[in-house]
Design a protein around this motif. Structure first.
Motif, PDB file in Angstrom:
ATOM      1  N   TYR A   1       0.838  -1.199   0.000  1.00 47.24           N
ATOM      2  CA  TYR A   1       0.000   0.000   0.000  1.00 47.24           C
ATOM      3  C   TYR A   1       0.873   1.250   0.000  1.00 47.24           C
ATOM      4  O   TYR A   1       1.973   1.254   0.561  1.00 47.24           O
TER       5      TYR A   1
ATOM      6  N   CYS B   1      -1.288   7.949   0.072  1.00 46.18           N
ATOM      7  CA  CYS B   1      -2.735   7.956  -0.200  1.00 46.18           C
ATOM      8  C   CYS B   1      -3.433   6.701   0.354  1.00 46.18           C
ATOM      9  O   CYS B   1      -4.661   6.619   0.312  1.00 46.18           O
TER      10      CYS B   1
ATOM     11  N   LYS C   1      -3.672   3.749  -0.793  1.00 47.42           N
ATOM     12  CA  LYS C   1      -4.330   2.902  -1.784  1.00 47.42           C
ATOM     13  C   LYS C   1      -3.335   1.824  -2.237  1.00 47.42           C
ATOM     14  O   LYS C   1      -2.122   2.046  -2.223  1.00 47.42           O
TER      15      LYS C   1
ATOM     16  N   CYS D   1      -1.665   3.533  -7.455  1.00 45.48           N
ATOM     17  CA  CYS D   1      -2.346   4.197  -6.340  1.00 45.48           C
ATOM     18  C   CYS D   1      -2.756   5.586  -6.807  1.00 45.48           C
ATOM     19  O   CYS D   1      -2.431   6.003  -7.926  1.00 45.48           O
ATOM     20  N   ASP D   2      -3.463   6.311  -5.958  1.00 44.68           N
ATOM     21  CA  ASP D   2      -3.928   7.644  -6.358  1.00 44.68           C
ATOM     22  C   ASP D   2      -2.762   8.592  -6.642  1.00 44.68           C
ATOM     23  O   ASP D   2      -2.829   9.420  -7.565  1.00 44.68           O
TER      24      ASP D   2
END
Length: 285
Positions: free
Chosen positions: A30, A34, A36, A59-60
């Motif tokens: 992860y 962010c 994500k 991820c973002d």
């Protein structure tokens, strides 16, 4: 041992963690910013074939960085395209400054220029042009230049030239005359500035007709600026001019330019500024 294709796929599935990244409860990596996932699981069949169970994911943060890079590249490519179109489309570099943004608001006809650009697809489809006529210095060329710049900003090729240059080019390359005229007619929009100022020789009139008639048959719109009056165009002096003017009137919707001579007004304004500067200097002596 894997083959070259399998090795390429395996390299694509590697994810490089950043110091702040962490492993979630699902076992995936992860993003520490962010939060994500930077990984996703392969379907079982794919995982069995590749010998690993996960693949990289955006991820973002990564998505935002990618979109920013893509937007910057798109803007760079757009600016290069527009610059290339303007170098090719204008015979005078000064025309690149004839834009709606630089308009002083003194030309009441400018709304027609905005309308033309806003409805370009219809103008192109229906082969509708403008015949901009009126006195010297009333803003006809600037008006046409605003249309040209606005369309080129949308990556639509435009050529803005005049018959003095066209006739000179045709005389210099007689053998390539047809190719030259075909190139002019290939532009989605052709703008002929200062029409009627060229020499009215028999050869010149014939070439003027050839260009305008070829443009007519191409089915593409034409914008013309001229100091001739609409009456001059509607009542030509001879047959040679008549067939040229008939084509123009058929292709182009007339827009009359009235008002004061902008160039003369600008010259007077500069003279006034110069006098003020001279008076200030004399008062200091």
């Amino acid at each position: 041992m894997t083959n070259g294709f399998d090795e390429m796929i395996l390299n694509m599935t590697d994810t490089t963690p950043e110091p702040e990244d962490y492993t979630g409860e699902d076992g995936l990596l992860y993003c520490g910013k962010c939060h994500k996932p930077k990984e996703g699981y392969f379907p079982k069949e794919t995982a069995a074939w590749l010998g690993r169970d996960r693949h990289p994911a955006e991820c973002d943060c990564q998505r935002a960085e990618r979109e920013e890079r893509e937007a910057a590249e798109k803007q760079r490519s757009h600016l290069e395209t527009v610059e290339r179109l303007k170098r090719r489309g204008f015979t005078d570099p000064a025309m690149q400054g004839w834009t709606f943004e630089n308009d002083n608001g003194k030309c009441p006809q400018m709304e027609h220029a905005h309308f033309y650009v806003e409805n370009w697809e219809t103008m192109k489809e229906r082969n509708i042009g403008y015949l901009l006529w009126g006195g010297v210095g009333t803003g006809k060329s600037y008006f046409a230049g605003c249309i040209a710049n606005a369309l080129m900003e949308r990556e639509i090729p435009v050529c803005m030239t005049n018959f003095a240059l066209i006739l000179g080019d045709l005389a210099a390359s007689f053998e390539g005359r047809n190719e030259y005229i075909s190139r002019l007619c290939s532009f989605p929009l052709l703008i002929l500035d200062d029409f009627g100022m060229e020499r009215g020789t028999e050869y010149g009139l014939e070439q003027v007709y050839n260009v305008i008639d070829s443009r007519y048959r191409s089915g593409r719109p034409l914008i013309v600026t001229t100091n001739l009056t609409l009456e001059d165009l509607q009542h030509p002096e001879d047959t040679a001019h008549a067939r040229i003017y008939d084509r123009l009137i058929e292709m182009c919707s007339p827009v009359r330019f009235t008002g004061s001579n902008f160039r003369k007004a600008t010259a007077q304004e500069k003279m006034g500024q110069l006098k003020k500067l001279m008076n200030r200097k004399e008062s200091r002596l």
